[in-house]
Enzyme design. Structure first.
Site, PDB file in Angstrom:
ATOM      1  N   ARG A 122       0.268   5.774  -7.928  1.00  0.00           N
ATOM      2  CA  ARG A 122       0.009   4.355  -7.609  1.00  0.00           C
ATOM      3  C   ARG A 122       0.596   3.384  -8.617  1.00  0.00           C
ATOM      4  NH1 ARG A 122      -6.124   3.250  -6.231  1.00  0.00           N
ATOM      5  NH2 ARG A 122      -6.288   3.652  -8.463  1.00  0.00           N
TER       6      ARG A 122
ATOM      7  N   THR B 129       0.853  -1.189   0.000  1.00  0.00           N
ATOM      8  CA  THR B 129       0.000   0.000   0.000  1.00  0.00           C
ATOM      9  C   THR B 129       0.882   1.229   0.000  1.00  0.00           C
ATOM     10  OG1 THR B 129      -1.625   1.315   1.223  1.00  0.00           O
ATOM     11  CG2 THR B 129      -0.190  -0.092   2.534  1.00  0.00           C
ATOM     12  N   ILE B 130       0.491   2.233  -0.773  1.00  0.00           N
ATOM     13  CA  ILE B 130       1.231   3.492  -0.746  1.00  0.00           C
ATOM     14  C   ILE B 130       0.926   4.264   0.533  1.00  0.00           C
ATOM     15  CG2 ILE B 130       1.296   3.652  -3.262  1.00  0.00           C
ATOM     16  CD1 ILE B 130      -0.845   5.874  -3.056  1.00  0.00           C
ATOM     17  N   ASP B 131      -0.046   3.806   1.315  1.00  0.00           N
ATOM     18  CA  ASP B 131      -0.437   4.500   2.541  1.00  0.00           C
ATOM     19  C   ASP B 131       0.544   4.248   3.689  1.00  0.00           C
ATOM     20  OD1 ASP B 131      -2.644   5.209   1.056  1.00  0.00           O
ATOM     21  OD2 ASP B 131      -3.975   3.752   2.001  1.00  0.00           O
TER      22      ASP B 131
ATOM     23  N   TYR C 148      -3.685   8.942  -7.447  1.00  0.00           N
ATOM     24  CA  TYR C 148      -3.759   8.119  -8.651  1.00  0.00           C
ATOM     25  C   TYR C 148      -2.514   8.293  -9.521  1.00  0.00           C
ATOM     26  CZ  TYR C 148      -8.630   7.595  -7.269  1.00  0.00           C
ATOM     27  OH  TYR C 148      -9.777   7.313  -6.561  1.00  0.00           O
TER      28      TYR C 148
ATOM     29  N   GLU D 234      -5.858  12.903   3.317  1.00  0.00           N
ATOM     30  CA  GLU D 234      -7.292  12.749   3.061  1.00  0.00           C
ATOM     31  C   GLU D 234      -8.034  12.273   4.307  1.00  0.00           C
ATOM     32  OE1 GLU D 234      -8.092   9.848   0.067  1.00  0.00           O
ATOM     33  OE2 GLU D 234      -7.287   8.156   1.209  1.00  0.00           O
TER      34      GLU D 234
END
Length: 438
Positions: free
Chosen positions: A301, A131-133, A298, A238
């Protein structure tokens, strides 16, 4: 020996193809047949087991250079009904799958465990977290794969926005993906030297009024103007939307919700809402500012992975295949200090939720305190210095006393030495790190 299947679920992250390629090479060299399940679990959940592709060394040996997913991806969740789950299990059985490598986030990890349990170990399952999170709780602060590339590409985007902001005398409110966590927003903001970064963790789980978020950003604009600069960059996670009191937020926008009734943070136009709120707040003070919302997520990713993620994910793919072929199952693959470290599904679980633990930014760490000290935002010490307070009040066309009445609420719970980064040295007055030189 039964086949090894590889499936990718959730959202994209740079390095997926490196995992697929390395796992395929390791398995094929061991004489194991490998297949790629296309488009996540979408087709299997519908009872269609024809959407598969054989994976060979020849086909996958160079895919690690590219972003995206060689075998596709989807967010289809087979556990949404018992029928979809059973079709998925039946499809894997028809395909002759005895080993399954899942590549995905926390939801995919949970699904991987369910598949192992439902088949009673008939299908061994290993999960590669992505995950990029950066919010999967891997040991020793290990990054989730894709995060470093996402940050790298995000930094390049924001660097250009910083030049544009200074050239055109405007502010950009950059909203970075991250669900509940602020890792991506903070790391991009800290790396580029953004004027301010705003992440949900700083509120320590409390719900805040919408006006608090507005005042933090408006305060940064005012403070920046007091040093002669009408431009700036704010990095905003976000997940901040999830911190704002939902009834208060609903007064400013319609709240999209998922099938469980939870607010769908990613679909809230947080940038536009904040832009409008801050612009109105500044206008009420006689300040005109150009504020532009910009979203980052986006664009990063499916970026080609940087060398760090290429190497890291090739290690993960190799270890996933080796471990599962040698009999390993029900584990998350990780690398710690250059060594393979399998983590059992049970170890990853949060006892309170039954799902993998979410890693948040540690706002008590020196890493965060340093980032905070470089931000140009209103701080407790500003209100202890009459000359600084008068400077900000003049920009806002207020008396110092009225400025204090309107903005002190932002810092009233902040320690008086909030900018000392925990090392005993207070940042000098005037804060040159956030002033006109930026």
């Amino acid at each position: 020996m039964k086949k090894l299947a590889i499936v990718v679920a959730g959202g994209p992250a740079p390095g997926i193809n490196s995992v697929i390629g390395a796992a395929t090479i390791r398995a094929r060299l061991s004489g194991v047949e490998v297949i790629g399940i296309q488009d996540g679990f979408k087709w299997l959940a519908e009872g269609d087991s024809s959407h598969v592709v054989p994976l060979t060394i020849e086909d996958t040996s160079r895919i690690h250079f590219r972003g995206g997913s060689y075998i596709g991806i989807s967010r289809a969740n087979p556990t949404r009904t018992p029928e979809h789950l059973q079709r998925t299990l039946d499809g894997l059985d028809r395909l002759g799958v005895g080993m399954l490598i899942t590549i995905g986030g926390d939801g995919t990890a949970t699904l991987a465990q369910i598949i192992s349990e439902k088949t009673r170990g008939k299908i061994r399952v290993v999960h590669v977290p992505k995950t990029i999170d950066n919010d999967i709780d891997l040991p020793h602060d290990t990054s989730t794969f894709g995060f470093q590339t996402a940050r790298h590409v995000g930094v390049e985007i924001v660097k250009n926005l910083m030049v544009d902001a200074k050239t055109t005398s405007r502010w950009y409110f950059v909203i970075a993906q991250g669900r509940k966590a602020g890792h991506l927003a903070l790391s991009i903001g800290k790396a580029v030297g953004a004027t301010v970064s705003l992440i949900p963790e700083e509120f320590r789980g409390k719900k805040i009024p919408f006006s608090t978020a507005v005042d933090i950003l408006a305060g940064s604009v005012i403070k920046r103007l007091s040093y002669g600069r009408p431009d700036g960059i704010a990095l905003i996670a976000e997940g901040l939307a999830d911190c704002i009191d939902p009834e208060d937020l609903a007064r400013h926008t319609e709240l999209p919700r998922d099938h469980m009734g939870n607010i769908h943070v990613a679909e809230i136009n947080l940038g536009e809402i904040l832009e409008k709120g801050v612009k109105e707040r500044l206008a009420a003070l006689g300040i005109k500012a150009t504020l532009i919302p910009k979203y980052i997520g986006y664009e990063v990713r499916c970026a080609d992975p940087i060398p760090f993620d290429m190497e890291y994910t090739r290690d993960l793919g190799h270890c996933a295949a080796r471990y599962i072929i040698e009999g390993g199952t029900e584990a998350v693959v990780s690398m710690v200090n250059g060594r393979f470290h399998p983590i059992t599904f049970q170890e990853m679980k949060d006892p309170a939720t039954g799902r993998p633990r979410v890693r948040m930014v540690d706002i008590d760490s020196d890493r965060y305190k340093i980032a905070r000290s470089f931000m140009l935002r209103l701080k407790r010490q500003d209100f202890d210095k009459p000359e600084e307070l008068a400077r900000f009040a003049a920009v806002a066309h207020l008396t110092p006393e009225t400025f204090r009445d309107q903005f002190f609420h932002l810092v009233k719970d902040e320690p008086r030495i909030a900018a000392d980064v925990g090392f005993g040295t207070i940042v000098s007055p005037g804060e040159p790190t956030g002033g006109p030189v930026r």
